[in-house]
Design an enzyme around this catalytic site. Structure first.
Site, mmCIF file in Angstrom:
data_model
loop_
_atom_site.group_PDB
_atom_site.id
_atom_site.type_symbol
_atom_site.label_atom_id
_atom_site.label_comp_id
_atom_site.label_asym_id
_atom_site.label_seq_id
_atom_site.Cartn_x
_atom_site.Cartn_y
_atom_site.Cartn_z
ATOM 1 N N LYS A 1 -4.924 -5.871 -1.507
ATOM 2 C CA LYS A 1 -3.512 -5.546 -1.269
ATOM 3 C C LYS A 1 -3.145 -5.910 0.180
ATOM 4 O O LYS A 1 -2.081 -6.479 0.437
ATOM 5 C CB LYS A 1 -3.268 -4.059 -1.517
ATOM 6 C CG LYS A 1 -1.793 -3.707 -1.518
ATOM 7 C CD LYS A 1 -1.552 -2.274 -1.964
ATOM 8 C CE LYS A 1 -0.073 -1.956 -1.879
ATOM 9 N NZ LYS A 1 0.240 -0.599 -2.352
ATOM 10 N N ASP A 2 -4.050 -5.608 1.115
ATOM 11 C CA ASP A 2 -3.815 -5.979 2.516
ATOM 12 C C ASP A 2 -3.727 -7.499 2.656
ATOM 13 O O ASP A 2 -2.852 -8.017 3.359
ATOM 14 C CB ASP A 2 -4.947 -5.463 3.419
ATOM 15 C CG ASP A 2 -4.747 -3.999 3.802
ATOM 16 O OD1 ASP A 2 -3.630 -3.475 3.587
ATOM 17 O OD2 ASP A 2 -5.694 -3.384 4.322
#
Lengths: 187, 425, 246
Positions: free
Chosen positions: B244-245
């Site tokens: 997600k990062d």
């Protein structure tokens, strides 16, 4: 990139796993390509810049150099020896038996035809990069009437060839052309 | 950090390394299986994004330093040489100059997120304070970096900001002379700014390390502000949040690249393409955008502060401005001790939420004021906004501590997620 | 984001100056490039008009290759100038023909000489002028075409001129351009406006010579990152979707 990935994929996994692995490999490939593309400018900035490259040739006027004299000019930040050789030096250089040389090169390969009196070479010892002595009359010229590197005792002859000492090759001859009888362009 | 109960690794080479220096286990523990609340929204990407920007700044900075000349007579020329002759030099410089802006964008969002969701509250006070320290170091680094191209804004920015210290009673002038290494901003000033500009990012790295360490002691806050109560509330950091990062980082890089390649000077000042000239001040000195709110606070104190109905001046306007500016940052530092309200997240703080949104808008207004000439409507507007800034910390937050109702919170993160889903459906 | 765009414009707003004329340059926009013809004409204007007073110290003759000149042409252009080199063996500075690696020859030896020759006003270096002024080439075009007789009631000191786009309207530089002062070889009209447009084009190139490669690289980088973002979004979704299944 994608072809390789699909090949890798075909071995092994079946069912829905394949699509997922393909996705992961593509992502990894993008990451790798991105990182490499970013790394290149970081490295390439260390290469010579445009202004440095623009200064990569130098013209030298030979007229003021008398027989038996040498001058040193700067070219690409390095000393270049330009020697107006005496008849005796040319004789000595030509007379050498090539079989005794470490780096076998005839004198005629180190000067330009018809311009044998002009010896132009990079004044950097091929051993570890010191500047050999022998440009001035008062310098030690070594055992072969040429140049002598004081750092580790390499002797060069009147054609700039290595004769004794640790240096592996003859002094390098830069690329140069005669623009006229008394004007050369190095680089 | 400790190797505690290390698990044996399958790969013999890694096992050899890990049994001597357990960094593989550490990475696995802190970035692999690290239990992370499962309900992060995209605002939680900005810590990682800020980290990427820090690394980008250090790398591009080091290669720029290889081509930069640190003397007042050559600095401007050497920057132009980077822009014109050094291979990819234009790219490296635009990455660095715009990178500073994007680093601040990421950090500002990270800070506003922390304030909105109460991430600074017990037990994360120290974590927050180290964050403010990073912010301070960034401001110092960015300020000194902006001086290095030695353009008009560099020179006059350096002059104005170093002159702030002359407001200190008694020793002010001596401090300024010490900072300058002379009687005006000159070659010695440039030299020391370069030395410190190169040093500070590594101090930032050190504090970031402590910041992350502290984060991994308490664990992350989350949008609900409720502590994770067990496995059902968390996910391993990898792959859920690494990916997600990574997605968030790439999206951020798209915007960053758009500026670098298509609007490289949009965030800068035209005046900085004029070489520094100690005899001519630009018509309108403005710091970089990320300093504008603080610059507005500095300029808002246009009046001496004294004892009413007498001529006794306690704090002259100049000192007042400087104190207000440093005070505005000091308040951020002590925020964890001002806000005693037991609820963290603004989701469950109906009053604080609106005061905080107003605070955010107010920060933008301050930024706009800081970029305008100090005249006309901009002066009272900046003063009103400065008043709200201080009131937020010193009046509103203490008031809310006492008066804001404490709502009943969901029992756990999982429950809060379910409630939200239910509400949507 | 609004905040970001507001800030830099704040200082660009001038005082009592007219709104800049609407002029379009080929290098504008994300895909814009320099027009080689305009660059060469602009260089000709600079060489024949501006260079009498204004230096361009960050440019070398070799840089002219960017605007489509061949190596031979560049050598010939450089050969028109004598530059100071040295010292020679006798310790003397000497004059020699300029080479492509030399910087553009400056009209004055130093700032003091430049001021002395221009009523005390210093003609600025033009290498970066297009980036050193808000509105850049649009401002330059306006300035070069904005000379007018001063409005009634305004008296100008000796050596001052009225320009509707200059900050404060009083400028020490006399109107440098008028119709037919430079002969163009490619049939482009030799008007004051055309000269102003071409020289502004040239000055933008001089200030930002890497703009074309910057935009070309930028398009590739942004497309690459967009694709990468798409892939990462798919990866993230896939991973989180598996979680929900469990």
């Amino acid at each position: 990139m994608s072809e390789d990935d699909t090949k890798d994929n075909k071995q092994g996994h079946e069912d829905g796993e394949t699509r997922r692995d393909f996705l992961y490999l593509t992502a990894a490939a993008f990451g790798a390509v991105g990182a490499a593309s970013f790394a290149w400018p970081l490295i390439d900035q260390m290469n010579p810049a445009a202004d440095t490259l623009a200064l990569s040739s130098t013209e030298v006027d030979l007229a003021p150099i008398e027989e038996g004299q040498s001058i040193t000019v700067m070219w690409r930040g390095k000393p270049v020896f330009v020697r107006h050789r005496t008849a005796k030096e040319i004789e000595e250089a030509k007379a050498v038996d090539l079989t005794v040389l470490r780096d076998k090169q005839a004198d005629s390969d180190r000067v330009q035809e018809g311009k044998e009196k002009w010896l132009v070479m990079v004044g950097i010892c091929t051993h570890l990069g010191c500047v050999p002595a022998g440009q001035k009359d008062t310098d030690v010229k070594g055992d072969y009437d040429g140049w002598f590197c004081p750092c580790h005792g390499s002797h060069y002859d009147s054609s700039g060839r290595i004769r004794k000492g640790p240096a592996p090759t003859n002094l390098e001859i830069p690329e140069y052309t005669f623009l006229s009888d008394t004007l050369i362009k190095i680089g | 950090m400790g190797s505690g109960n290390r698990k044996k690794l399958d790969n013999p080479a890694l096992e050899w390394l890990d049994s001597r220096l357990p960094i593989v286990s550490m990475i696995q523990k802190e970035y692999g299986v690290f239990p992370t609340p499962k309900n992060f929204n995209y605002f939680w990407n900005f810590g990682a994004i800020a980290m990427v920007m820090l690394v980008t700044m250090i790398i591009t900075g080091i290669v720029l330093a290889m081509n930069y000349a640190t003397t007042a007579s050559d600095a401007f020329d050497s920057v132009e040489r980077i822009m014109r002759d050094v291979n990819h030099g234009w790219l490296l410089r635009y990455l660095h100059s715009n990178g500073a802006s994007f680093f601040f964008i990421a950090v500002y969002i990270h800070m506003f997120r922390g304030m909105y969701y109460g991430s600074y509250k017990q037990p994360r006070e120290l974590l927050w304070m180290m964050g403010v320290l990073i912010f301070l170091l960034m401001m110092a680094t960015a300020f000194m970096g902006y001086v290095l191209p030695w353009g008009q804004m560099s020179f006059w920015g350096a002059t104005v900001i170093t002159n702030l210290f002359s407001a200190i009673p008694l020793v002010g002038d001596s401090i300024v002379t010490l900072l300058w290494g002379g009687f005006s901003v000159d070659n010695p000033t440039l030299n020391r700014f370069f030395a410190l500009h190169y040093l500070f990012p590594f101090l930032i790295v050190a504090v970031v390390f402590l910041h992350v360490w502290a984060l991994h002691v308490t664990g992350s806050n989350n949008p609900s502000g409720i502590e994770a109560k067990g496995k059902q509330d968390t996910l391993p950091f990898h792959p859920y949040y690494t990916m997600k990062d990574a997605f968030g980082i790439v999206v951020f890089l798209v915007i960053y690249a758009t500026f670098v390649f298509f609007l490289p000077n949009a965030l800068g000042h035209a005046d900085n393409y004029i070489p520094a000239n100690p005899l001519v001040t630009p018509a309108h000195i403005v710091p970089e955008w990320y300093f504008l709110p603080f610059y507005a606070i500095l300029r808002a104190i246009t009046f001496d502060i004294g004892i009413p109905f007498t001529d006794i001046v306690l704090i002259p306007a100049k000192l007042g401005g400087v104190l207000a500016m440093f005070g505005s940052i000091a308040l951020l530092f002590v925020l964890p001790f001002l806000d005693k309200h037991p609820v963290r997240s603004s989701r469950y703080r109906p009053w604080y939420k609106w005061f905080f949104i107003a605070f955010t808008v107010n920060a933008f207004i301050l930024g706009v004021c800081g970029g305008k000439p100090a005249e006309g409507i901009w002066v009272p507007l900046a003063q009103a906004s400065t008043l709200y800034y201080f009131a937020f910390f010193m009046v509103i937050i203490p008031f809310l501590n006492k008066k804001e109702p404490v709502l009943e919170l969901p029992g756990s993160i999982s429950e809060s997620v379910l409630n939200k889903k239910g509400a949507k459906a | 984001m609004v905040f970001l765009f507001v800030a830099p414009q704040a200082h660009a707003a001038g005082g009592n100056t007219a709104e800049l004329p609407d002029v379009h340059f080929s290098f504008e926009g994300p895909f814009g490039t320099y027009d080689r013809g305009a660059l060469q004409r602009g260089f000709q204007v600079y060489k024949n008009v501006c260079s009498a007073c204004h230096a361009m110290k960050y440019l070398s003759y070799r840089n002219l290759a960017d605007m489509g000149y061949s190596e031979g042409q560049i050598k010939a252009i450089a050969a028109d100038y004598e530059v100071t080199d040295g010292p020679n063996e006798e310790g003397e500075m000497f004059e020699r023909t300029a080479r492509p690696s030399d910087k553009f020859k400056a009209p004055y030896a130093n700032d003091a000489q430049a001021r002395y020759a221009n009523n005390g006003a210093l003609p600025v270096d033009l290498s970066l002028i297009a980036k050193a002024r808000g509105e850049g080439p649009h401002y330059l075009y306006g300035l070069l075409t904005g000379y007018e007789a001063p409005p009634e009631g305004v008296t100008l000191a000796i050596g001052q001129h009225w320009n509707k786009y200059m900050e404060g309207n009083k400028i020490a530089m006399a109107a440098p351009l008028s119709d037919d002062v430079v002969a163009y070889e490619d049939g482009t009209p030799t008007t004051k406006e055309q000269y102003a447009k071409d020289v502004s084009h040239f000055l933008m190139w001089a200030a930002e010579p890497k703009m074309e490669v910057r935009k070309r690289t930028g398009i590739k980088v942004v497309l690459f990152l967009l694709a990468f973002a798409g892939i990462m979004y798919a990866v993230k979704k896939k991973i989180w979707a598996d979680l929900k299944k469990k």
